[in-house]
Motif scaffolding. Structure first.
Motif, mmCIF file in Angstrom:
data_model
loop_
_atom_site.group_PDB
_atom_site.id
_atom_site.type_symbol
_atom_site.label_atom_id
_atom_site.label_comp_id
_atom_site.label_asym_id
_atom_site.label_seq_id
_atom_site.Cartn_x
_atom_site.Cartn_y
_atom_site.Cartn_z
ATOM 1 N N PRO A 118 9.874 -7.437 4.753
ATOM 2 C CA PRO A 118 11.019 -6.562 5.053
ATOM 3 C C PRO A 118 11.358 -5.590 3.918
ATOM 4 C CG PRO A 118 11.492 -8.804 5.721
ATOM 5 C CD PRO A 118 10.222 -8.859 4.924
ATOM 6 N N LEU A 119 11.078 -5.998 2.685
ATOM 7 C CA LEU A 119 11.317 -5.117 1.543
ATOM 8 C C LEU A 119 10.322 -3.964 1.519
ATOM 9 C CD1 LEU A 119 12.843 -4.712 -1.211
ATOM 10 C CD2 LEU A 119 11.011 -6.064 -2.243
ATOM 11 N N LEU A 120 9.071 -4.243 1.894
ATOM 12 C CA LEU A 120 8.006 -3.249 1.823
ATOM 13 C C LEU A 120 7.891 -2.406 3.085
ATOM 14 C CD1 LEU A 120 6.153 -3.080 -0.745
ATOM 15 C CD2 LEU A 120 7.234 -5.300 -0.499
ATOM 16 N N ASP A 121 8.469 -2.859 4.162
ATOM 17 C CA ASP A 121 8.275 -2.183 5.447
ATOM 18 C C ASP A 121 8.618 -0.685 5.433
ATOM 19 O OD1 ASP A 121 7.745 -2.473 8.450
ATOM 20 O OD2 ASP A 121 9.784 -1.661 8.434
ATOM 21 N N PRO A 122 9.737 -0.253 4.808
ATOM 22 C CA PRO A 122 10.075 1.184 4.872
ATOM 23 C C PRO A 122 9.116 2.093 4.106
ATOM 24 C CG PRO A 122 11.996 -0.156 4.311
ATOM 25 C CD PRO A 122 10.797 -1.026 4.144
ATOM 26 N N ILE A 123 8.308 1.536 3.206
ATOM 27 C CA ILE A 123 7.450 2.383 2.370
ATOM 28 C C ILE A 123 5.967 2.073 2.574
ATOM 29 C CG2 ILE A 123 9.148 2.945 0.589
ATOM 30 C CD1 ILE A 123 8.005 0.599 -1.061
ATOM 31 N N THR A 124 5.628 1.489 3.710
ATOM 32 C CA THR A 124 4.236 1.214 4.043
ATOM 33 C C THR A 124 3.974 1.596 5.498
ATOM 34 O OG1 THR A 124 4.781 -1.052 4.668
ATOM 35 C CG2 THR A 124 4.005 -0.708 2.408
ATOM 36 N N LYS A 125 2.702 1.745 5.835
ATOM 37 C CA LYS A 125 2.335 1.916 7.231
ATOM 38 C C LYS A 125 2.490 0.605 7.991
ATOM 39 C CE LYS A 125 -1.072 4.493 8.517
ATOM 40 N NZ LYS A 125 -2.444 5.002 8.733
ATOM 41 N N LEU A 126 2.286 -0.496 7.273
ATOM 42 C CA LEU A 126 2.366 -1.814 7.869
ATOM 43 C C LEU A 126 2.628 -2.822 6.761
ATOM 44 C CD1 LEU A 126 1.886 -3.690 10.383
ATOM 45 C CD2 LEU A 126 -0.529 -3.741 9.709
ATOM 46 N N ALA A 127 3.536 -3.756 6.992
ATOM 47 C CA ALA A 127 3.807 -4.831 6.034
ATOM 48 C C ALA A 127 3.921 -6.122 6.827
ATOM 49 C CB ALA A 127 5.091 -4.555 5.251
ATOM 50 N N PHE A 128 3.054 -7.094 6.519
ATOM 51 C CA PHE A 128 3.053 -8.308 7.322
ATOM 52 C C PHE A 128 2.523 -9.483 6.511
ATOM 53 C CE2 PHE A 128 -1.151 -6.612 7.723
ATOM 54 C CZ PHE A 128 -2.024 -7.593 8.171
ATOM 55 N N THR A 129 2.718 -10.676 7.041
ATOM 56 C CA THR A 129 2.265 -11.917 6.433
ATOM 57 C C THR A 129 1.105 -12.481 7.240
ATOM 58 O OG1 THR A 129 4.452 -12.436 5.548
ATOM 59 C CG2 THR A 129 2.924 -14.274 5.812
ATOM 60 N N GLY A 130 0.046 -12.902 6.543
ATOM 61 C CA GLY A 130 -1.080 -13.516 7.226
ATOM 62 C C GLY A 130 -0.641 -14.750 7.993
ATOM 63 N N SER A 131 -1.191 -14.925 9.189
ATOM 64 C CA SER A 131 -0.715 -16.006 10.063
ATOM 65 C C SER A 131 -1.365 -17.344 9.782
ATOM 66 C CB SER A 131 -0.948 -15.623 11.531
ATOM 67 O OG SER A 131 -2.325 -15.326 11.752
ATOM 68 N N GLY A 132 -2.485 -17.358 9.043
ATOM 69 C CA GLY A 132 -3.127 -18.622 8.746
ATOM 70 C C GLY A 132 -4.459 -18.415 8.073
ATOM 71 N N ALA A 133 -5.024 -19.486 7.512
ATOM 72 C CA ALA A 133 -6.297 -19.377 6.811
ATOM 73 C C ALA A 133 -7.410 -18.911 7.740
ATOM 74 C CB ALA A 133 -6.662 -20.726 6.185
ATOM 75 N N ASP A 134 -7.376 -19.334 9.002
ATOM 76 C CA ASP A 134 -8.447 -18.972 9.929
ATOM 77 C C ASP A 134 -8.470 -17.483 10.257
ATOM 78 O OD1 ASP A 134 -9.188 -21.591 9.996
ATOM 79 O OD2 ASP A 134 -8.322 -22.032 11.969
ATOM 80 N N SER A 135 -7.344 -16.792 10.087
ATOM 81 C CA SER A 135 -7.263 -15.380 10.485
ATOM 82 C C SER A 135 -7.267 -14.416 9.302
ATOM 83 C CB SER A 135 -6.001 -15.149 11.319
ATOM 84 O OG SER A 135 -4.835 -15.306 10.514
ATOM 85 N N ILE A 136 -7.446 -14.932 8.094
ATOM 86 C CA ILE A 136 -7.304 -14.056 6.923
ATOM 87 C C ILE A 136 -8.315 -12.915 6.941
ATOM 88 C CG2 ILE A 136 -7.857 -14.053 4.440
ATOM 89 C CD1 ILE A 136 -5.877 -16.322 4.110
ATOM 90 N N GLY A 137 -9.548 -13.172 7.343
ATOM 91 C CA GLY A 137 -10.528 -12.086 7.405
ATOM 92 C C GLY A 137 -10.086 -10.974 8.321
ATOM 93 N N GLN A 138 -9.604 -11.335 9.521
ATOM 94 C CA GLN A 138 -9.147 -10.320 10.469
ATOM 95 C C GLN A 138 -7.901 -9.603 9.962
ATOM 96 O OE1 GLN A 138 -9.948 -13.456 11.228
ATOM 97 N NE2 GLN A 138 -11.529 -13.394 12.841
#
Length: 544
Positions: A118-138
């Motif tokens: 939420p802190l980075l969202d206004p100054i990035t195209k996208l700001a998000f948290t990885g959902s799990g170890a299995d999806s980190i590559g994607q």
């Protein structure tokens, strides 16, 4: 050997062309360092996280490949926010990978537990948290794809610490470039008609022309139709110093008398008087055309006579074809008038560029520097009044060899930018121009230059004050506060204490020899030059 999530994240980054991870050590991101070791990626550690992000951003701007910064949780990420904001305003494709307190402890007060997106969202195209170890590559693939898609910009992705340490499946990374956006041919035809009607057209080329790899298309367009050109940001060097169509030194005259201004690859912001040109001495306001790499970048705050969005090479090629169809003819009288005005301005400045005044006039420094700059030198500006002179008197001979903070105007970019420039242009001169105010933000990262054996020539214009504030305050109020710095502060001794070289210069005759010593030193070297505090840069939005 089974792979953990850090290995996978770094492997995807390498597939997107990342060669260096810029970081400051933090336990939340150890698996990313371990991945860099396994994947043979260079790790360059700095002394403040802002420099890591600035270095990643400058890498993106110099190489036109994505930059990578890795920041540990909490204060590591908040320390990098100014760098992310700068990348946002510059449209720089930077991926910031962040650490995050473990999910297994989330909500219980773990060290540096903070929800960063939420802190980075206004100054990035996208700001998000990885959902799990299995999806980190994607997730990392999505970050890079998003950062590189027009209009480019920074993406922030953080990972729970326990996810980073966990096993993770490898991914097959497809790094296909985004399909180029085709401009609307009707829009190009309408712009060509405006150029055909204009008596005094001109072209402004900005940073996105370079970032979109459209520098040759832009130059060919200007040369074919004999359009006077004023560069902005990293548009500098697209027409090299000395080019007959380059009228930077007649910028004020060009903007005040043009009847059509074509602005390509840069916002119509305060640097371009918000898109208001002409209107001097009873003349009507100029028509304005805006060319951008994506529809989202077209100006909406001012009326436009024409616009086109798309891959900027396609825009210039298509516009050239439309101009041929419209039978656009060069305006030789207008072009010659601006060229002669530019030459006259250069001649008028010759005396100050060689002035022996004591205290030293800032212009004398640039007179000496220009004699020693190689054609492929990378020049970096980090400062206010002192660096403003560079924008006027240093004209690069090649595109992609100039860096400044851009429209966000953040001081402290210089050391991070220098680190990146030395890596990206290993055989070139790298020159960092610092105001003494800007020097206070990041000089500790001279230690980074020294540890990683990255020689840079630093030139500090030292007038002992915040010049952008002191002179205007005196004009407005008759006094100033919070605007003084220590006169002749020995910033050069900071550099020598950290393992580099440096000297203080107080006489005009000492400047040239000191610069020569700096270029020959082979180490990070500061030439700290005491300048006249009474000299204020004559600031104007369109007359600079």
């Amino acid at each position: 050997m089974s792979k953990h999530a850090g290995d996978v994240a770094v492997g995807v980054s390498k597939a997107y062309g990342v060669e260096t991870m810029f970081t400051l050590s933090g336990g939340h991101v150890f698996p990313l360092y371990d991945g860099a070791v396994h994947e043979d990626m260079r790790i360059l550690d700095v002394r403040h996280e802002q420099s890591a992000v600035f270095a990643a951003e400058a890498t993106a701007r110099l190489t036109r490949k994505p930059g990578l910064a890795v920041l540990t949780a909490g204060p590591g990420i908040t320390n990098g926010v100014s760098g992310v904001a700068t990348a946002h305003f510059n449209g720089s494709p930077v991926v910031i990978l962040g650490g995050r307190a473990p999910q297994s402890r989330w909500g219980s007060g773990a060290l540096q537990e903070m929800d960063h997106p939420p802190l980075l969202d206004p100054i990035t195209k996208l700001a998000f948290t990885g959902s799990g170890a299995d999806s980190i590559g994607q997730d990392v693939e999505m970050a890079f794809r998003t950062a590189l898609a027009p209009h480019r910009g920074p993406v922030f992705l953080d990972f729970y610490m326990d996810h980073l340490f966990a096993p993770s499946p490898s991914v097959e990374t497809e790094t296909l470039a985004p399909s180029p956006l085709e401009p609307d041919t009707d829009h190009l035809a309408a712009i060509a008609a405006l150029i055909a009607e204009a008596e005094r057209p001109m072209l402004v080329v900005g940073s996105d022309v370079w970032m979109d790899r459209a520098e040759e298309a832009a130059r060919d367009f200007a040369e074919e139709f004999r359009l006077p050109v004023v560069p902005n940001g990293q548009g500098r060097g697209i027409l090299p110093s000395g080019h007959e169509l380059l009228v930077t030194r007649a910028r004020g005259l060009a903007f005040s008398q043009a009847d059509l201004v074509i602005v390509a690859g840069t916002p119509l912001d305060f640097r371009l008087n918000y898109g208001w040109f002409g209107g001097k001495e009873g003349a009507p306001l100029a028509r304005v055309v805006h060319l951008a790499d994506a529809p989202s970048q077209l100006a909406t705050h001012t009326g436009l006579s024409g616009s086109a969005a798309g891959d900027l090479s396609l825009v210039f090629w298509g516009l050239a074809a439309a101009c041929r169809t419209a039978n656009v003819k060069p305006r030789d009288e207008w072009t010659t008038k601006l060229a002669e005005a530019a030459k006259a301005a250069i001649a008028d400045d010759a005396e100050l560029l060689a002035a022996d005044s004591d205290p030293i006039h800032p212009m004398r420094i640039y007179g000496e520097l220009n004699r020693q700059l190689a054609d492929d030198a990378v020049v970096i500006g980090d400062g206010g009044d002192f660096v403003s002179y560079a924008g006027k008197y240093v004209e690069p001979k090649r595109p992609g060899h100039w860096l400044d903070p851009g429209p966000y105007g953040c001081l402290g970019t210089g050391l991070g930018y220098s680190i990146a420039a030395r890596l990206a242009r290993p055989s070139s001169q790298v020159v960092l121009l610092l105001g003494d105010g800007a020097a206070g933000f990041s000089l500790m990262d001279v230690d980074t230059l020294v540890r990683h054996k990255l020689p840079v020539v630093m030139i500090c214009g030292n007038n002992g004050m915040w010049g952008l504030e002191k002179h205007p305050m005196q004009m407005l109020y008759g006094y100033d506060v919070a605007a003084d710095l220590q006169p002749q502060c020995r910033y050069d001794q900071v550099v020598t204490a950290l393992g580099g070289g440096g000297e203080l210069v107080t006489k005009p005759s000492e400047i040239g020899p000191a610069l020569k010593r700096a270029f020959e030193s082979g180490v990070p070297y500061m030439v700290n030059i005491a300048t006249d505090p009474e000299i204020a840069y004559p600031r104007s939005t369109t007359g600079v």
